[in-house]
Design a protein around this motif. Structure first.
Motif, PDB file in Angstrom:
ATOM      1  N   ASN A  66       5.702 -11.068 -10.182  1.00 25.23           N
ATOM      2  CA  ASN A  66       4.509 -10.251 -10.400  1.00 25.23           C
ATOM      3  C   ASN A  66       4.711  -9.366 -11.618  1.00 25.23           C
ATOM      4  OD1 ASN A  66       3.379 -11.311  -8.082  1.00 25.23           O
ATOM      5  ND2 ASN A  66       3.833  -9.542  -6.818  1.00 25.23           N
ATOM      6  N   GLU A  67       3.690  -9.306 -12.453  1.00 21.81           N
ATOM      7  CA  GLU A  67       3.692  -8.445 -13.629  1.00 21.81           C
ATOM      8  C   GLU A  67       2.382  -7.676 -13.640  1.00 21.81           C
ATOM      9  OE1 GLU A  67       4.138 -11.277 -16.802  1.00 21.81           O
ATOM     10  OE2 GLU A  67       6.320 -11.378 -16.554  1.00 21.81           O
ATOM     11  N   TYR A  68       2.458  -6.354 -13.684  1.00 20.17           N
ATOM     12  CA  TYR A  68       1.237  -5.541 -13.679  1.00 20.17           C
ATOM     13  C   TYR A  68       1.546  -4.147 -14.181  1.00 20.17           C
ATOM     14  CZ  TYR A  68       3.308  -4.348  -9.127  1.00 20.17           C
ATOM     15  OH  TYR A  68       4.158  -3.990  -8.122  1.00 20.17           O
ATOM     16  N   GLU A  69       0.490  -3.408 -14.422  1.00 19.96           N
ATOM     17  CA  GLU A  69       0.628  -2.003 -14.778  1.00 19.96           C
ATOM     18  C   GLU A  69       0.331  -1.178 -13.536  1.00 19.96           C
ATOM     19  OE1 GLU A  69      -0.419  -0.052 -18.730  1.00 19.96           O
ATOM     20  OE2 GLU A  69      -2.099   0.565 -17.451  1.00 19.96           O
ATOM     21  N   THR A  70       1.172  -0.193 -13.280  1.00 19.88           N
ATOM     22  CA  THR A  70       0.948   0.666 -12.119  1.00 19.88           C
ATOM     23  C   THR A  70      -0.344   1.449 -12.307  1.00 19.88           C
ATOM     24  OG1 THR A  70       2.313   2.409 -13.105  1.00 19.88           O
ATOM     25  CG2 THR A  70       3.409   0.872 -11.591  1.00 19.88           C
ATOM     26  N   LYS A  71      -0.876   1.923 -11.188  1.00 25.57           N
ATOM     27  CA  LYS A  71      -2.140   2.663 -11.235  1.00 25.57           C
ATOM     28  C   LYS A  71      -2.157   3.758 -10.178  1.00 25.57           C
ATOM     29  CE  LYS A  71      -3.859  -1.513  -9.173  1.00 25.57           C
ATOM     30  NZ  LYS A  71      -4.441  -2.747  -9.439  1.00 25.57           N
ATOM     31  N   ASP A  72      -3.202   4.526 -10.186  1.00 25.79           N
ATOM     32  CA  ASP A  72      -3.392   5.578  -9.203  1.00 25.79           C
ATOM     33  C   ASP A  72      -3.476   4.954  -7.811  1.00 25.79           C
ATOM     34  OD1 ASP A  72      -4.232   8.507  -8.721  1.00 25.79           O
ATOM     35  OD2 ASP A  72      -5.755   7.313  -7.660  1.00 25.79           O
ATOM     36  N   ALA A  73      -2.939   5.649  -6.814  1.00 30.02           N
ATOM     37  CA  ALA A  73      -2.938   5.126  -5.443  1.00 30.02           C
ATOM     38  C   ALA A  73      -4.340   4.778  -4.957  1.00 30.02           C
ATOM     39  CB  ALA A  73      -2.286   6.122  -4.496  1.00 30.02           C
ATOM     40  N   GLY A  74      -5.354   5.505  -5.408  1.00 28.61           N
ATOM     41  CA  GLY A  74      -6.727   5.226  -4.997  1.00 28.61           C
ATOM     42  C   GLY A  74      -7.226   3.856  -5.427  1.00 28.61           C
ATOM     43  N   GLU A  75      -6.546   3.230  -6.374  1.00 33.75           N
ATOM     44  CA  GLU A  75      -6.920   1.896  -6.844  1.00 33.75           C
ATOM     45  C   GLU A  75      -6.072   0.803  -6.195  1.00 33.75           C
ATOM     46  OE1 GLU A  75      -7.476   1.674 -11.230  1.00 33.75           O
ATOM     47  OE2 GLU A  75      -6.819   3.772 -11.170  1.00 33.75           O
ATOM     48  N   CYS A  76      -5.131   1.183  -5.349  1.00 35.11           N
ATOM     49  CA  CYS A  76      -4.225   0.225  -4.707  1.00 35.11           C
ATOM     50  C   CYS A  76      -4.687  -0.040  -3.269  1.00 35.11           C
ATOM     51  CB  CYS A  76      -2.801   0.775  -4.729  1.00 35.11           C
ATOM     52  SG  CYS A  76      -2.165   1.082  -6.397  1.00 35.11           S
ATOM     53  N   PHE A  77      -4.040  -0.958  -2.584  1.00 28.78           N
ATOM     54  CA  PHE A  77      -4.477  -1.322  -1.232  1.00 28.78           C
ATOM     55  C   PHE A  77      -3.286  -1.504  -0.300  1.00 28.78           C
ATOM     56  CE2 PHE A  77      -4.070  -5.139  -3.786  1.00 28.78           C
ATOM     57  CZ  PHE A  77      -3.295  -5.971  -2.993  1.00 28.78           C
ATOM     58  N   TRP A  78      -3.556  -1.320   0.992  1.00 30.31           N
ATOM     59  CA  TRP A  78      -2.573  -1.536   2.050  1.00 30.31           C
ATOM     60  C   TRP A  78      -2.626  -2.983   2.514  1.00 30.31           C
ATOM     61  CZ3 TRP A  78       0.949   1.971   3.245  1.00 30.31           C
ATOM     62  CH2 TRP A  78       0.684   3.332   3.082  1.00 30.31           C
ATOM     63  N   GLU A  79      -1.463  -3.536   2.826  1.00 30.78           N
ATOM     64  CA  GLU A  79      -1.396  -4.879   3.408  1.00 30.78           C
ATOM     65  C   GLU A  79      -0.170  -4.982   4.302  1.00 30.78           C
ATOM     66  OE1 GLU A  79      -0.703  -8.049   0.589  1.00 30.78           O
ATOM     67  OE2 GLU A  79       0.851  -6.917  -0.430  1.00 30.78           O
ATOM     68  N   ALA A  80      -0.167  -6.014   5.136  1.00 30.68           N
ATOM     69  CA  ALA A  80       0.993  -6.374   5.949  1.00 30.68           C
ATOM     70  C   ALA A  80       0.913  -7.877   6.200  1.00 30.68           C
ATOM     71  CB  ALA A  80       1.004  -5.605   7.268  1.00 30.68           C
ATOM     72  N   HIS A  81       2.025  -8.442   6.631  1.00 33.61           N
ATOM     73  CA  HIS A  81       2.123  -9.892   6.813  1.00 33.61           C
ATOM     74  C   HIS A  81       2.635 -10.206   8.212  1.00 33.61           C
ATOM     75  CE1 HIS A  81       1.562  -9.765   2.532  1.00 33.61           C
ATOM     76  NE2 HIS A  81       2.597  -8.952   2.438  1.00 33.61           N
ATOM     77  N   ARG A  82       2.372 -11.396   8.688  1.00 34.26           N
ATOM     78  CA  ARG A  82       2.823 -11.791  10.021  1.00 34.26           C
ATOM     79  C   ARG A  82       3.859 -12.906   9.994  1.00 34.26           C
ATOM     80  NH1 ARG A  82      -2.986 -11.768  13.187  1.00 34.26           N
ATOM     81  NH2 ARG A  82      -3.328  -9.516  12.943  1.00 34.26           N
TER      82      ARG A  82
ATOM     83  N   GLU B 178       1.543   4.268  -9.503  1.00 34.83           N
ATOM     84  CA  GLU B 178       2.255   4.876 -10.626  1.00 34.83           C
ATOM     85  C   GLU B 178       3.197   5.968 -10.135  1.00 34.83           C
ATOM     86  OE1 GLU B 178      -1.013   5.985 -13.137  1.00 34.83           O
ATOM     87  OE2 GLU B 178      -1.303   7.898 -12.139  1.00 34.83           O
ATOM     88  N   ALA B 179       4.330   6.041 -10.790  1.00 36.38           N
ATOM     89  CA  ALA B 179       5.355   7.044 -10.469  1.00 36.38           C
ATOM     90  C   ALA B 179       5.352   8.079 -11.598  1.00 36.38           C
ATOM     91  CB  ALA B 179       6.721   6.390 -10.337  1.00 36.38           C
ATOM     92  N   GLY B 180       4.311   8.877 -11.633  1.00 36.12           N
ATOM     93  CA  GLY B 180       4.207   9.908 -12.658  1.00 36.12           C
ATOM     94  C   GLY B 180       3.398   9.505 -13.873  1.00 36.12           C
ATOM     95  N   ARG B 181       3.418   8.217 -14.194  1.00 34.62           N
ATOM     96  CA  ARG B 181       2.645   7.701 -15.332  1.00 34.62           C
ATOM     97  C   ARG B 181       2.451   6.202 -15.156  1.00 34.62           C
ATOM     98  NH1 ARG B 181       6.146   5.077 -18.982  1.00 34.62           N
ATOM     99  NH2 ARG B 181       8.331   5.530 -18.587  1.00 34.62           N
ATOM    100  N   LYS B 182       1.458   5.670 -15.847  1.00 32.78           N
ATOM    101  CA  LYS B 182       1.246   4.224 -15.814  1.00 32.78           C
ATOM    102  C   LYS B 182       2.435   3.537 -16.493  1.00 32.78           C
ATOM    103  CE  LYS B 182      -3.774   4.282 -15.653  1.00 32.78           C
ATOM    104  NZ  LYS B 182      -3.805   4.181 -14.222  1.00 32.78           N
TER     105      LYS B 182
END
Length: 152
Positions: free
Chosen positions: A53-69, A136-140
């Motif tokens: 996976n390659e991406y730019e981090t973002k604000d938590a409000g733009e991210c999502f929760w998930e889980a797997h079975r 993001e951890a302080g910055r993108k």
């Protein structure tokens, strides 16, 4: 078991504490050169596959929760730093019911706990661990990581 946060090196030093499948996953991560591998899905065997996976981090409000079975997630950071939120799935509200095709259920809920993971960090998510990645951890920042999926 619950969420495990450490480095690949430390987990390998104590690999006997983990089941056979996680031990195999740790050795796979140690022995594989991911440099130059394209982003996307890569097959290993009937019990393991992984995504680069390659991406730019973002604000938590733009991210999502998930889980797997069906699969454990081993998030192994190659480059960059991100925060990974975690919560017991009982603390989250189902947003999208489980999809066997995606092996994922999606949730909503407040971000109350997160770990910061940089190069060499390994975060193991079990089925009961809701997780939110790419924060993001302080910055993108650009992140490149391996998400190794191990069939339970």
């Amino acid at each position: 078991m619950g969420l495990i946060v450490d480095t690949l090196g430390h987990l390998l030093e104590n690999e006997a504490a983990y089941g056979e499948k996680i031990q195999a996953g740790l050795r796979f991560l140690r022995d594989t050169d991911f440099a130059g591998q394209a982003a996307g899905r890569h097959e290993v065997d009937e019990n393991m596959f992984y995504f680069i996976n390659e991406y730019e981090t973002k604000d938590a409000g733009e991210c999502f929760w998930e889980a797997h079975r069906v699969n454990l997630d081993l998030h192994y950071i190659l480059e960059g730093t991100e925060r990974i939120g975690y919560a017991a799935i009982e603390q989250l509200a189902v947003k999208e019911e489980y999809s066997a095709e995606k092996d994922a259920v999606f949730f909503t809920g407040a971000l109350e706990s997160a770990v910061t993971a940089g190069p060499g960090a390994l975060v193991v998510c079990y089925p009961q661990d809701g997780h939110m990645t790419g924060i993001e951890a302080g910055r993108k920042e650009a992140v490149r990581k391996v998400v190794l999926k191990i069939k339970l």
